[in-house]
Design a protein around this motif. Structure first.
Motif, PDB file in Angstrom:
ATOM      1  N   UNK A   1      -7.733  11.520   0.610  1.00  0.00           N
ATOM      2  CA  UNK A   1      -6.435  11.762  -0.028  1.00  0.00           C
ATOM      3  C   UNK A   1      -5.609  10.467  -0.077  1.00  0.00           C
ATOM      4  N   UNK A   2      -5.593   9.727   1.052  1.00  0.00           N
ATOM      5  CA  UNK A   2      -4.805   8.497   1.106  1.00  0.00           C
ATOM      6  C   UNK A   2      -5.295   7.451   0.106  1.00  0.00           C
ATOM      7  N   UNK A   3      -6.607   7.388  -0.081  1.00  0.00           N
ATOM      8  CA  UNK A   3      -7.173   6.344  -0.940  1.00  0.00           C
ATOM      9  C   UNK A   3      -7.559   6.876  -2.316  1.00  0.00           C
TER      10      UNK A   3
ATOM     11  N   UNK B   1       0.803  -1.211   0.000  1.00  0.00           N
ATOM     12  CA  UNK B   1       0.000   0.000   0.000  1.00  0.00           C
ATOM     13  C   UNK B   1       0.842   1.271   0.000  1.00  0.00           C
ATOM     14  N   UNK B   2       0.876   1.944  -1.160  1.00  0.00           N
ATOM     15  CA  UNK B   2       1.363   3.318  -1.207  1.00  0.00           C
ATOM     16  C   UNK B   2       0.168   4.154  -1.590  1.00  0.00           C
ATOM     17  N   UNK B   3      -0.040   5.286  -0.935  1.00  0.00           N
ATOM     18  CA  UNK B   3      -1.192   6.090  -1.330  1.00  0.00           C
ATOM     19  C   UNK B   3      -1.070   6.631  -2.754  1.00  0.00           C
ATOM     20  N   UNK B   4       0.132   6.935  -3.191  1.00  0.00           N
ATOM     21  CA  UNK B   4       0.279   7.548  -4.509  1.00  0.00           C
ATOM     22  C   UNK B   4       1.118   6.668  -5.432  1.00  0.00           C
TER      23      UNK B   4
ATOM     24  N   UNK C   1      -6.180   7.299  -5.271  1.00  0.00           N
ATOM     25  CA  UNK C   1      -5.931   6.531  -6.497  1.00  0.00           C
ATOM     26  C   UNK C   1      -6.860   5.319  -6.585  1.00  0.00           C
ATOM     27  N   UNK C   2      -7.118   4.703  -5.432  1.00  0.00           N
ATOM     28  CA  UNK C   2      -7.985   3.525  -5.433  1.00  0.00           C
ATOM     29  C   UNK C   2      -9.448   3.907  -5.627  1.00  0.00           C
TER      30      UNK C   2
END
Lengths: 235, 292
Positions: B165-167, A102-105, B169-170
């Motif tokens: 913000x953390x998620x 898990x990387x956020x970006x 991209x998902x």
């Protein structure tokens, strides 16, 4: 060991078995075409291969370093995507998300991977354009680039030429062939365009709730199963 | 009340500032979540949740069972209760999406039932129409919020922003193509549930100020407007956030100055800005020619 080994697979929707007795294997470098009429269980089989539905009985085994989430899936375009504001780059990049910690970006490596596949499919020129503004053929290339971001080994294409005109269809087939022959990517394709698809494939699985045929294309063309289906369309 | 009054009376300034902070954060959260909801054809979920929230508010207001005094201090768990109810509804709606009662029908059921039950609760206890009006359309005079509710709102809305913000991209991957995401190992169902729960929380936080009927405007207008002029997901998200916050501030100050209700005023500003964005996009296509 084969990339995918399917053994005595049966698939069911809410208890109703829609396809059964399916056994076949896909080896590295194969180009397998799954054909069959509407409602023959093709899409169900595809969902099972992707792990999107539960198996009723039998087994699907992945080997040769392939895991289920490393299949590069190219779905049919959906209604939602028709007016979806997303640049092609954003779409392609999203293919890299599945197989990582898990990387956020997006990491630099993932961005490079996306760029590599964008270049491979010749879509650099419109990578910053919006997905919804592209032609059907261009959209398919973007979705194929996304699929490649998710895999090193195998792509699974669901009706890749639906809605494309003959010229673009031919282009799409040659792109897929190039991936298969030049880059050694194994291909599984589900298609309605049977005559066209069989020209391309090395192996055929003909499904009608049960497999009517599985084997090499050359044998399929001689087999009874192909006769009704292909009619006079192929040589 | 004039603007000078707001800024000269220290007590008034404090109340207005509190309301502004909550409004700012709620506008931001709802606009971000709204992008995903609108694109997933789930625009109406805000209405379903907030209308059922009206029922929860009615129960809390009428019975006062969630208000209590502890060591001489007054506490209220009304907001927490409302949130619990609405989060449960959100989870039910998501479950029903794949059942016999399809998404839009399920939302309609909760939406209508919520308003009906809420009104009955008010009727049965002989509460005046003023209360009903306030919970439907938002506070008419300046919105007051207790310190504990303020802290609760701040913590939750900032958490929502951080999670988004953390998620990010998902959330994009799941919104654009849920099946593809699931096939590559992204737990689509988990993210869909997460978005629904965050939406429920946002709705409840905004409901008191904006009113049960109006609060869903915060979810749909920013996203719809941004989609008119932007072509990438990132730009839609950013424009949507700015749109939402700016419209909220404009609407809030108009409402203060003219003593209008906050909810309808903010939503009217949203509508006006939405029309402006449609015009901009029309002019843009005229200049650049038809899109390819």
């Amino acid at each position: 060991m084969a990339l995918i080994t399917v053994k005595d697979l049966a698939l069911a929707y809410e208890g109703h078995v829609v396809a059964s007795d399916i056994s076949f294997e896909v080896n590295s470098g194969d180009y397998l075409c799954i054909v069959g009429e509407n409602g023959s269980g093709k899409t169900t089989l595809m969902k099972a291969l992707l792990g999107l539905m539960k198996i009723h009985s039998g087994s699907i085994t992945f080997g040769d370093g392939l895991t289920q989430t490393q299949i590069g899936y190219m779905p049919q375009r959906t209604d939602i995507q028709k007016d979806f504001p997303a640049s092609c780059k954003e779409v392609v990049l999203s293919g890299t998300l599945g197989n990582k910690k898990f990387h956020p970006f997006y990491t630099k490596e993932e961005k490079q991977r996306a760029q590599k596949n964008i270049a491979l499919l010749g879509i650099e020129d419109f990578q910053n354009k919006s997905f919804q503004d592209l032609s059907g053929g261009q959209q398919q290339r973007v979705l194929l680039a996304r699929a490649l971001c998710a895999t090193e080994k195998l792509i699974l294409l669901d009706e890749p030429v639906t809605g494309l005109d003959p010229l673009v269809t031919a282009e799409m087939y040659s792109v897929i062939k190039e991936l298969n022959e030049k880059h050694g990517i194994t291909v599984i394709m589900i298609s309605h365009d049977i005559a066209g698809a069989i020209d391309e494939a090395s192996h055929v699985l003909h499904l009608h709730h049960k497999p009517l045929f599985f084997g090499k294309k050359e044998d399929y063309l001689l087999a009874d199963a192909s006769k009704d289906f292909l009619g006079g369309e192929t040589k | 009340m004039t603007l000078t009054e707001i800024f000269t009376d220290p007590l008034m300034t404090q109340i207005v500032l509190k309301a502004l902070v909550v409004g700012f954060l709620v506008s931001l959260c709802s606009s971000l979540l709204g992008v995903s909801l609108v694109l997933k054809r789930f625009s109406m979920i805000g209405d379903g949740l907030s209308h059922f929230g009206f029922f929860a508010v009615a129960i809390a207001t009428v019975t006062s069972i969630f208000d209590f005094t502890l060591k001489g201090k007054q506490f209220s768990l009304a907001l927490e209760f409302e949130m619990l109810v609405v989060v449960i509804v959100a989870i039910i709606l998501l479950r029903l999406k794949n059942s016999k009662t399809k998404g839009d029908a399920a939302i309609a059921i909760f939406s209508t039932a919520g308003i009906a039950l809420g009104s009955i609760v008010y009727n049965a206890t002989g509460n005046n129409t003023m209360d009903v009006c306030t919970s439907l359309f938002g506070s008419s005079n300046i919105f007051t919020i207790s310190d504990s509710d303020l802290i609760f709102s701040l913590v939750l809305s900032i958490s929502i922003l951080v999670i988004f913000v953390l998620f990010y991209t998902r959330i994009f991957a799941v919104t654009f193509d849920s099946d593809f995401a699931a096939a590559t190992g992204i737990p689509s169902n988990f993210y869909n549930t997460m978005i629904a729960i965050l939406t429920a929380v946002t709705i409840v936080l905004g409901m008191k100020m904006m009113g049960a009927i109006m609060v869903s405007g915060l979810i749909i207008f920013p996203a719809l407007s941004a989609m008119r002029v932007c072509k990438s997901f990132k730009s839609v998200v950013l424009v949507s956030a700015v749109f939402s916050v700016v419209c909220f501030f404009i609407g809030f100050f108009i409402a203060c100055t003219l003593s209008f209700q906050t909810g309808p005023t903010v939503v009217t500003v949203d509508v006006a800005a939405f029309i402006l964005f449609i015009l901009i996009s029309k002019i843009k296509t005229k200049i650049h020619g038809k899109k390819a």
